[in-house]
Write an enzyme that holds these catalytic residues in place. Structure first.
Site, PDB file in Angstrom:
ATOM      1  N   PRO A 118       0.828  -1.210   0.000  1.00  0.00           N
ATOM      2  CA  PRO A 118       0.000   0.000   0.000  1.00  0.00           C
ATOM      3  C   PRO A 118       0.859   1.254   0.000  1.00  0.00           C
ATOM      4  O   PRO A 118       1.884   1.322   0.687  1.00  0.00           O
ATOM      5  CB  PRO A 118      -0.786  -0.122   1.311  1.00  0.00           C
ATOM      6  N   CYS A 119       0.450   2.244  -0.786  1.00  0.00           N
ATOM      7  CA  CYS A 119       1.350   3.353  -1.105  1.00  0.00           C
ATOM      8  C   CYS A 119       1.136   4.613  -0.281  1.00  0.00           C
ATOM      9  O   CYS A 119       1.857   5.581  -0.439  1.00  0.00           O
ATOM     10  CB  CYS A 119       1.208   3.718  -2.586  1.00  0.00           C
ATOM     11  N   GLN A 120       0.129   4.630   0.615  1.00  0.00           N
ATOM     12  CA  GLN A 120      -0.175   5.882   1.293  1.00  0.00           C
ATOM     13  C   GLN A 120       1.016   6.445   2.072  1.00  0.00           C
ATOM     14  O   GLN A 120       1.204   7.653   2.167  1.00  0.00           O
ATOM     15  CB  GLN A 120      -1.359   5.690   2.259  1.00  0.00           C
ATOM     16  N   TYR A 122       4.069   6.387   1.297  1.00  0.00           N
ATOM     17  CA  TYR A 122       5.062   7.011   0.429  1.00  0.00           C
ATOM     18  C   TYR A 122       4.492   8.161  -0.391  1.00  0.00           C
ATOM     19  O   TYR A 122       5.238   8.952  -0.961  1.00  0.00           O
ATOM     20  CB  TYR A 122       5.647   5.980  -0.550  1.00  0.00           C
ATOM     21  N   SER A 123       3.168   8.239  -0.487  1.00  0.00           N
ATOM     22  CA  SER A 123       2.563   9.213  -1.385  1.00  0.00           C
ATOM     23  C   SER A 123       2.712  10.629  -0.850  1.00  0.00           C
ATOM     24  O   SER A 123       2.671  10.870   0.355  1.00  0.00           O
ATOM     25  CB  SER A 123       1.080   8.911  -1.608  1.00  0.00           C
TER      26      SER A 123
END
Length: 412
Positions: A118-120, A122-123
């Site tokens: 899940p990218c949150q 790093y976003s």
């Protein structure tokens, strides 16, 4: 060719996996913590199994809601349904996940591991909204579990996908730690920022792709085949879908026109005369008025409507200095801006580009922007479908990566 096997970690709705299946890879397992996305994966597993048997009757009956989902799922071998492992990967679950996959493997080897945590964490958006800049978010370190799968299964290659923010998160601390960890466990890895519109996707979306190869010999990111993408959203991607009113739901939507070059070449259309989930939100009168203003300004002046340009009676926030681009129209004559999971919360950033259809885009339109084929069904209802689509890897880009990895694996 000999069948090449893979495991998909943090699989989401299966966009990355879809590209690999199109190139002849065989999924051993998908691991995904979200219930709705796991159900989507099971339904897609059923599709691929029935397609191989050259009898998609039950799948199409399900799309038309003539049979319940249980009847579709029960029509395929139980071990295929069990290959979708609906669990969060953590210290408590990882041994059990290994056991389940080992059972499914049954002495077969894993050629490649794919996936992206899940990218949150790093976003850029996620970090801007968190008071601690996501520094304490456990999702920062999910790549360490990914590495444990590499150690356990020893695939020849892996593909790791994530958001552009990975390059800057923690001043590139996490990216560097990843590459060092991959090296320590015996993989030489390289990364590149890929633009999805260079692979036929009608969307301006950038993603960081890390590819690693087992062994100490230096690995350089392979050259991928790109295309000149001159297709347009309105005339090439949306043109054959029925007109929708706000709040209208077409569970089965018959095409209004014949397939064109883009829809045929990308296999968006699948040989049947309908698609599903052409569903859009209802909107209140205030939002509809704002959408009309935004559409008019974009179509006629090629300018984005700023929040502080709205008449005072339409403004509900006192903040007129930040997040001014709350409303955004899809570009009809170019490619869409990036579709993200926030589309599940409201449609303000994804307004349909037509003054005769004042609304946000439908689930099917969002899926097409992400390059999912029209027979791809997302489980869990409208909100869950939007979230899965926004988090997905576009299958067209994934297929190009898979094609390159297939050649690398087949040629040593």
């Amino acid at each position: 060719m000999n069948k090449l096997n893979y495991i998909d970690l943090f699989a989401g709705a299966g966009g990355l996996s879809e590209g690999f299946i199109r190139q002849g890879f065989v999924p051993i397992a998908h691991v995904e913590m979200n219930k709705e996305a796991s159900d989507t994966l099971r339904t897609r597993v059923a599709f691929h199994h029935l397609q191989q048997k050259q009898d998609l009757t039950k799948y199409y009956s399900y799309l038309k809601q003539d049979i319940p989902r249980d009847k579709l799922w029960n029509s395929i071998p139980e071990e295929l349904l069990e290959s979708v492992i609906n669990e969060e990967i953590d210290d408590n679950s990882i041994k059990n996940i290994f056991f389940k996959i080992d059972t499914l493997l049954d002495s077969k080897k894993v050629d490649i591991i794919i996936g992206g945590p899940p990218c949150q964490a790093y976003s850029l958006v996620g970090r801007s909204r968190d008071p601690n800049n996501m520094r304490d978010d456990k999702r920062n370190f999910l790549f360490r579990y990914y590495a444990k799968f590499l150690v356990h299964y020893k695939p020849k290659y892996f593909v790791f996908e994530n958001v552009l923010g990975l390059l800057t998160a923690g001043n590139a601390k996490y990216l560097n730690e990843m590459l060092e960890l991959f090296s320590e466990i015996g993989y030489s890895a390289d990364f590149k920022v890929l633009k999805t519109d260079e692979f036929g996707v009608l969307q301006k979306r950038k993603r960081v792709i890390i590819i690693g190869r087992k062994g100490k010999k230096k690995f350089n990111f392979p050259e991928l085949n790109t295309i000149e993408n001159k297709w347009e959203i309105k005339k090439d991607l949306f043109f054959d879908l029925p007109v929708l009113k706000p709040g209208q739901e077409m569970s089965v939507a018959k095409y209004t026109k014949q397939a064109n070059e883009y829809l045929s070449k990308t296999e968006t259309r699948n040989g049947i005369n309908y698609t599903t989930q052409h569903i859009t939100r209802n909107h209140n009168e205030r939002d509809l008025e704002i959408y009309s203003l935004a559409i008019d300004r974009w179509l006629n002046d090629r300018e984005r409507l700023k929040y502080n340009d709205l008449p005072k009676r339409l403004q509900t926030h006192k903040n007129t200095t930040a997040f001014l681009d709350r409303y955004k129209v899809i570009d009809p004559v170019g490619h869409s801006h990036t579709v993200v999971a926030h589309i599940s919360k409201d449609g303000h950033y994804y307004i349909y580009p037509d003054e005769n259809q004042v609304r946000s885009i439908s689930v099917r339109e969002a899926a097409r922007i992400q390059s999912f084929p029209d027979n791809y069904f997302f489980e869990g209802g409208r909100t869950a479908s939007f979230k899965q689509i926004g988090n997905a890897v576009p299958p067209l880009m994934a297929e190009t990566i898979a094609n390159k990895l297939k050649h690398l694996l087949m040629n040593g």
